[in-house]
Enzyme design. Structure first.
Site, short mmCIF file in Angstrom:
data_model
loop_
_atom_site.label_atom_id
_atom_site.label_comp_id
_atom_site.label_asym_id
_atom_site.label_seq_id
_atom_site.Cartn_x
_atom_site.Cartn_y
_atom_site.Cartn_z
N HIS A 81 -0.09 -11.08 19.42
CA HIS A 81 0.54 -11.47 18.16
C HIS A 81 -0.02 -12.77 17.60
O HIS A 81 -0.14 -12.95 16.39
CB HIS A 81 2.06 -11.60 18.34
CG HIS A 81 2.78 -12.12 17.13
ND1 HIS A 81 2.76 -11.48 15.91
CD2 HIS A 81 3.51 -13.26 16.95
CE1 HIS A 81 3.47 -12.18 15.03
NE2 HIS A 81 3.92 -13.26 15.63
N ASN A 89 -9.62 -16.54 8.05
CA ASN A 89 -8.73 -17.62 7.61
C ASN A 89 -7.78 -17.93 8.75
O ASN A 89 -7.13 -17.03 9.29
CB ASN A 89 -7.92 -17.20 6.38
CG ASN A 89 -8.78 -16.91 5.18
OD1 ASN A 89 -9.87 -17.45 5.04
ND2 ASN A 89 -8.31 -16.04 4.31
N HIS A 135 -1.24 -13.10 13.53
CA HIS A 135 -2.05 -12.25 14.40
C HIS A 135 -3.53 -12.63 14.28
O HIS A 135 -4.04 -12.82 13.18
CB HIS A 135 -1.87 -10.78 14.00
CG HIS A 135 -2.36 -9.82 15.01
ND1 HIS A 135 -1.53 -9.04 15.79
CD2 HIS A 135 -3.62 -9.50 15.40
CE1 HIS A 135 -2.24 -8.29 16.60
NE2 HIS A 135 -3.53 -8.56 16.38
N HIS A 194 -7.01 -12.31 13.49
CA HIS A 194 -7.74 -11.31 12.73
C HIS A 194 -8.63 -11.99 11.70
O HIS A 194 -8.48 -13.17 11.40
CB HIS A 194 -6.77 -10.35 12.02
CG HIS A 194 -6.08 -10.95 10.82
ND1 HIS A 194 -5.09 -11.89 10.93
CD2 HIS A 194 -6.26 -10.74 9.48
CE1 HIS A 194 -4.66 -12.24 9.73
NE2 HIS A 194 -5.36 -11.56 8.82
N GLN A 247 -11.31 -10.69 8.09
CA GLN A 247 -11.47 -9.67 7.07
C GLN A 247 -12.95 -9.50 6.74
O GLN A 247 -13.78 -10.35 7.06
CB GLN A 247 -10.70 -10.06 5.80
CG GLN A 247 -9.20 -10.21 6.02
CD GLN A 247 -8.48 -10.59 4.75
OE1 GLN A 247 -8.40 -9.81 3.80
NE2 GLN A 247 -7.95 -11.80 4.72
#
Length: 382
Positions: A144, A184, A195, A197, A199
């Protein structure tokens, strides 16, 4: 060691989902289907041209509905459970899927899409085009919370493999002019999910930043990146260096924390990197990010931008480059863009780049001592 494995699936609404399994994965090859009721996808946004600058602005109203800082039990990027039917149906190492509320796409082709770079370069009043392209989410981990810097070297290597794979795939799509992987990190940057991650944006135009870079190459000559690298490697601003990559605070840094990383040979994008370059990057990049986090008592907000050459032009002159920036200018202070920077694009630096490089080197040294990165060999994707 086994190879990094790619597994392609489809979500209930037709969006593509791709699993990338670590070279040392403990996961079984099977993946559960997405059993959610499919919802209609938003219409592709429309771009409008600013005639004062020639820049294109995508008006993507569907993004207003995206999830904002949900609790762990409702994390949309966590593996799905009966109480949390998330975007990823199965447990995973790394997962990539089409964004549910994209800034570009889901349409790749459209009668009102840009008709090439000449069409985009023309200036007019009230000009608009369909925002064709694609936006993808890259989940670094099923956990998470965290960031790229909290990954294991094996997992970092898998993410880099995913970047390379998706760069190649997105670059081959019609109307895509440039592919941009980024992360970011931190609420101060504006993230809406804790979480870990990143893009990937596949743009239907060459971005304004890259357009200005191309203009600089035209004025200076095709050796611009090679000469910058040679100059920076001889300076006191180097913070990390390996056989294939060097990271440095640039001579004219804008942000309080700004680090660039360049490959030693010319590669236009991640798809052109070798296995050896990807293996080394997994280790060096982790060391850099952990060093940035060691600057202060709390994690550092940042934007990690991987600039890549356009898909079909200037590939011999524009080199793959990391630009990592943070507005953090002290433990309890952030740099906000004031009138000069925001309105006029005329930047004023807060910290001399040589001093910033010293601080980053100290942070990397502390991270190497307290949270060391143990290199591991990655594997080819299959």
């Amino acid at each position: 060691m086994s190879s990094i494995t790619k597994r392609v699936h489809t979500l209930a609404d037709g969006r593509q989902l791709i699993y990338f399994d670590d070279a040392d994965t403990a996961l079984a090859p099977d993946r559960a289907p997405d059993l959610r009721h499919p919802e209609p996808r938003p219409a592709t946004a429309t771009m409008r041209q600013d005639p004062l600058t020639g820049e294109w602005i995508s008006i993507a109203a569907a993004r207003q509905n995206r999830v904002f800082l949900p609790p762990a039990e409702l994390d949309p990027l966590a593996p799905a459970t009966p109480s949390n039917p998330s975007e990823v149906p199965s447990n995973y190492d790394v997962a990539v899927f089409e964004n549910k509320s994209p800034s570009f796409g889901p349409s790749i082709t459209d009668p009102h899409a840009p008709q090439g770079l000449d069409d985009l370069a023309a200036i007019g009043i009230g000009r608009s085009r369909t925002s064709v392209g694609r936006c993808e989410v890259v989940c670094f981990s099923p956990e998470h919370e965290g960031s790229f810097g909290s990954l294991t070297p094996s997992r970092a290597r898998t993410v880099i493999e995913a970047w390379a794979d998706r760069t190649a795939a997105l670059s081959a799509m019609p109307n895509v002019q440039q592919v941009f992987p980024f992360e970011n990190r931190g609420e101060a940057i504006g993230v809406t999910l804790h979480h870990p991650h990143g893009q990937i944006y596949a743009y239907p135009y060459i971005t304004p930043r890259t357009t200005r870079l191309i203009e600089s190459v035209g004025k200076y000559g095709p050796t611009l990146f090679a000469d910058i690298l040679e100059s920076e490697r001889a300076s006191e601003r180097v913070v990390l260096s390996g056989h294939n990559w060097t990271a440095f605070v640039p001579f004219a840094a804008r942000w309080p924390i700004e680090v660039h990383m360049l490959p030693h040979r010319h590669v236009a994008d991640f798809a052109e990197t070798t296995d050896d370059e990807r293996d080394e990057l997994a280790t060096l990049y982790l060391r850099l990010l952990r060093g940035i986090d060691a600057l202060y008592e709390t994690p550092t907000p940042y934007i990690a931008s991987w600039h890549q050459a356009p898909v079909a032009a200037h590939r011999d002159n524009v080199r793959l480059m990391l630009q990592l920036t943070s507005p953090r200018r002290a433990a309890d202070k952030l740099k906000y863009l004031a009138g000069s920077e925001s309105a006029m694009g005329a930047w004023i630096g807060d910290i001399p780049p040589e001093r910033a490089a010293e601080l980053v080197r100290d942070g990397i040294a502390r991270a190497d001592r307290d949270n060391p990165v143990h290199p591991t060999t990655g594997g080819e994707a299959r």
